[in-house]
Scaffold this active site. Structure first.
Site, short mmCIF file in Angstrom:
data_model
loop_
_atom_site.label_atom_id
_atom_site.label_comp_id
_atom_site.label_asym_id
_atom_site.label_seq_id
_atom_site.Cartn_x
_atom_site.Cartn_y
_atom_site.Cartn_z
N ASP A 1 -9.20 -0.13 -9.70
CA ASP A 1 -9.69 -0.87 -8.55
C ASP A 1 -10.98 -0.22 -8.02
O ASP A 1 -12.08 -0.64 -8.36
CB ASP A 1 -8.62 -0.92 -7.47
CG ASP A 1 -8.94 -1.91 -6.36
OD1 ASP A 1 -9.98 -2.59 -6.46
OD2 ASP A 1 -8.16 -2.02 -5.40
N GLU B 1 -2.07 -0.08 -8.69
CA GLU B 1 -3.53 -0.06 -8.59
C GLU B 1 -4.02 1.34 -8.25
O GLU B 1 -3.50 1.99 -7.33
CB GLU B 1 -4.00 -1.01 -7.49
CG GLU B 1 -4.03 -2.47 -7.87
CD GLU B 1 -4.62 -3.31 -6.75
OE1 GLU B 1 -5.62 -2.88 -6.13
OE2 GLU B 1 -4.07 -4.40 -6.49
N LYS C 1 0.83 -1.20 0.00
CA LYS C 1 0.00 0.00 0.00
C LYS C 1 0.87 1.26 0.00
O LYS C 1 1.82 1.38 0.79
CB LYS C 1 -0.89 0.03 1.25
CG LYS C 1 -1.89 -1.13 1.34
CD LYS C 1 -3.05 -0.95 0.42
CE LYS C 1 -4.10 -2.03 0.64
NZ LYS C 1 -5.26 -1.89 -0.24
N LYS D 1 -13.17 -7.35 -7.20
CA LYS D 1 -13.42 -7.89 -5.87
C LYS D 1 -14.82 -8.52 -5.90
O LYS D 1 -15.82 -7.83 -5.70
CB LYS D 1 -13.32 -6.79 -4.82
CG LYS D 1 -11.90 -6.25 -4.66
CD LYS D 1 -11.85 -5.09 -3.68
CE LYS D 1 -10.43 -4.80 -3.22
NZ LYS D 1 -9.48 -4.54 -4.31
N ASP E 1 -0.43 -0.36 -4.47
CA ASP E 1 -1.85 -0.01 -4.39
C ASP E 1 -2.01 1.33 -3.68
O ASP E 1 -1.75 1.44 -2.49
CB ASP E 1 -2.62 -1.09 -3.64
CG ASP E 1 -4.12 -0.86 -3.66
OD1 ASP E 1 -4.57 0.10 -4.32
OD2 ASP E 1 -4.85 -1.64 -3.03
#
Length: 329
Positions: free
Chosen positions: A235, A210, A153, A259, A182
């Site tokens: 995303d 992402e 992240k 997801k 991300d």
């Protein structure tokens, strides 16, 4: 057919706070549902919303469950509105489990597994690393467990500090490793450019970034995707099936992170992915084993590019999933 319907809320604490550009996340709450058919067979599903990602809130999902009768039909399940995507996934998953009762095989067919001769299932999963400096000490153990793709992240600290950690991290990873970054939409345009410039220096290890920009900045991400070697994956911009369709119609042909647990109806997701043959990376929302099984089944059916699945998240929880389900009923 009519099914008896029951549900129970569930809360699981992360072993450590999960830090993203949206803040810290300490407790994963969801709803476990159970459908029972006339033969007393049970099908389980999970409603695991993430409201800041575009799904309904947990409160909205609970309210929906509370207003349902104790007996429901498949027709009612397939008419759950699109503004309750996590509910659509949970209920359809329970129906599908009933339809395939007794099939306990791994949802990833052997022919589709990127590493069929390696220990299952770790090698074809991407492992989520801790944010900030924690990543530097975390990847080695995960590598030993079999992970070869890692996700880190960004956008949670000063960019200069994160770039310095990134340089140390990517240089320390073995040559055969792949890294995903991300940002959760936490960068501005110039910051995204800086990240992409640095990532391009390590193109052999970098898989993609992402969601570098906010959902409203789709045009900027489309532009950036054509300027650098490092790929960009959408995303938050494609959290639901409606958003997937909109991004495709606006010209996105890059990577879509899906997801399943919050995307919406599994049957509609199948239809979209098969129609457009998109480059999809299937990813977790920190669901339980119930939601994960259904999500992995979709990934096994719909993955086209052998990308590591974003389900390397079990190490963020205590390993007690074999006991909590029994305690719910």
């Amino acid at each position: 057919m009519t099914y008896k319907f029951e549900f129970r809320p569930l809360a699981r604490k992360f072993l450590r706070s999960l830090t993203t550009s949206h803040g810290n996340w300490d407790i994963r709450e969801s709803i476990i549902i159970r459908l029972i058919d006339d033969a007393a067979r049970m099908g389980f599903g999970e409603i695991a919303p993430i409201s800041w990602f575009g799904s309904e809130t947990l409160t909205q999902a609970l309210d929906f469950c509370h207003q349902l009768p104790q007996e429901i039909t498949a027709k009612e399940i397939f008419t759950i509105p699109d503004d309750l995507p996590a509910c659509q996934f949970g209920f359809e998953s329970a129906l599908e489990e009933l339809a395939t009762k007794g099939n306990n095989q791994c949802p990833m067919p052997h022919a589709q597994c990127p590493m069929p001769n390696a220990p299952c299932p770790m090698p074809h999963y991407s492992a989520l690393l801790p944010a900030k400096q924690g990543a530097l000490n975390a990847w080695q153990n995960l590598w030993e467990e079999g992970y070869r793709t890692f996700k880190w992240k960004i956008g949670v600290d000063a960019i200069a500090q994160e770039l310095a950690i990134f340089d140390l991290l990517i240089r320390s990873l073995p040559d055969t490793a792949k890294l995903r970054l991300d940002a959760n939409g936490g960068l501005n345009y110039s910051e995204a450019q800086l990240w992409l410039e640095n990532c391009d220096k390590f193109s052999e290890k970098m898989e993609f970034i992402e969601q570098p920009l906010a959902v409203a900045e789709f045009a900027g991400m489309l532009q950036l995707s054509q300027m650098y070697k490092t790929a960009i994956a959408l995303d938050e911009s494609v959290a639901t099936i409606a958003q997937l369709k909109a991004a495709y119609q606006q010209g996105w042909r890059g990577i879509f992170v899906i997801k399943p647990a919050i995307a919406g109806s599994p049957s509609k997701l199948r239809q979209f992915c098969r129609q457009y043959n998109i480059d999809a990376v299937f990813s977790s929302v920190f669901e339980t084993a119930i939601g994960r099984k259904a999500a992995l089944q979709l990934a096994a059916e719909l993955s086209q590019h052998n990308r590591a699945l974003g389900f390397g998240t079990n190490h963020w929880f205590e390993q007690q999933e074999d006991t909590w389900l029994e305690s719910l009923w």
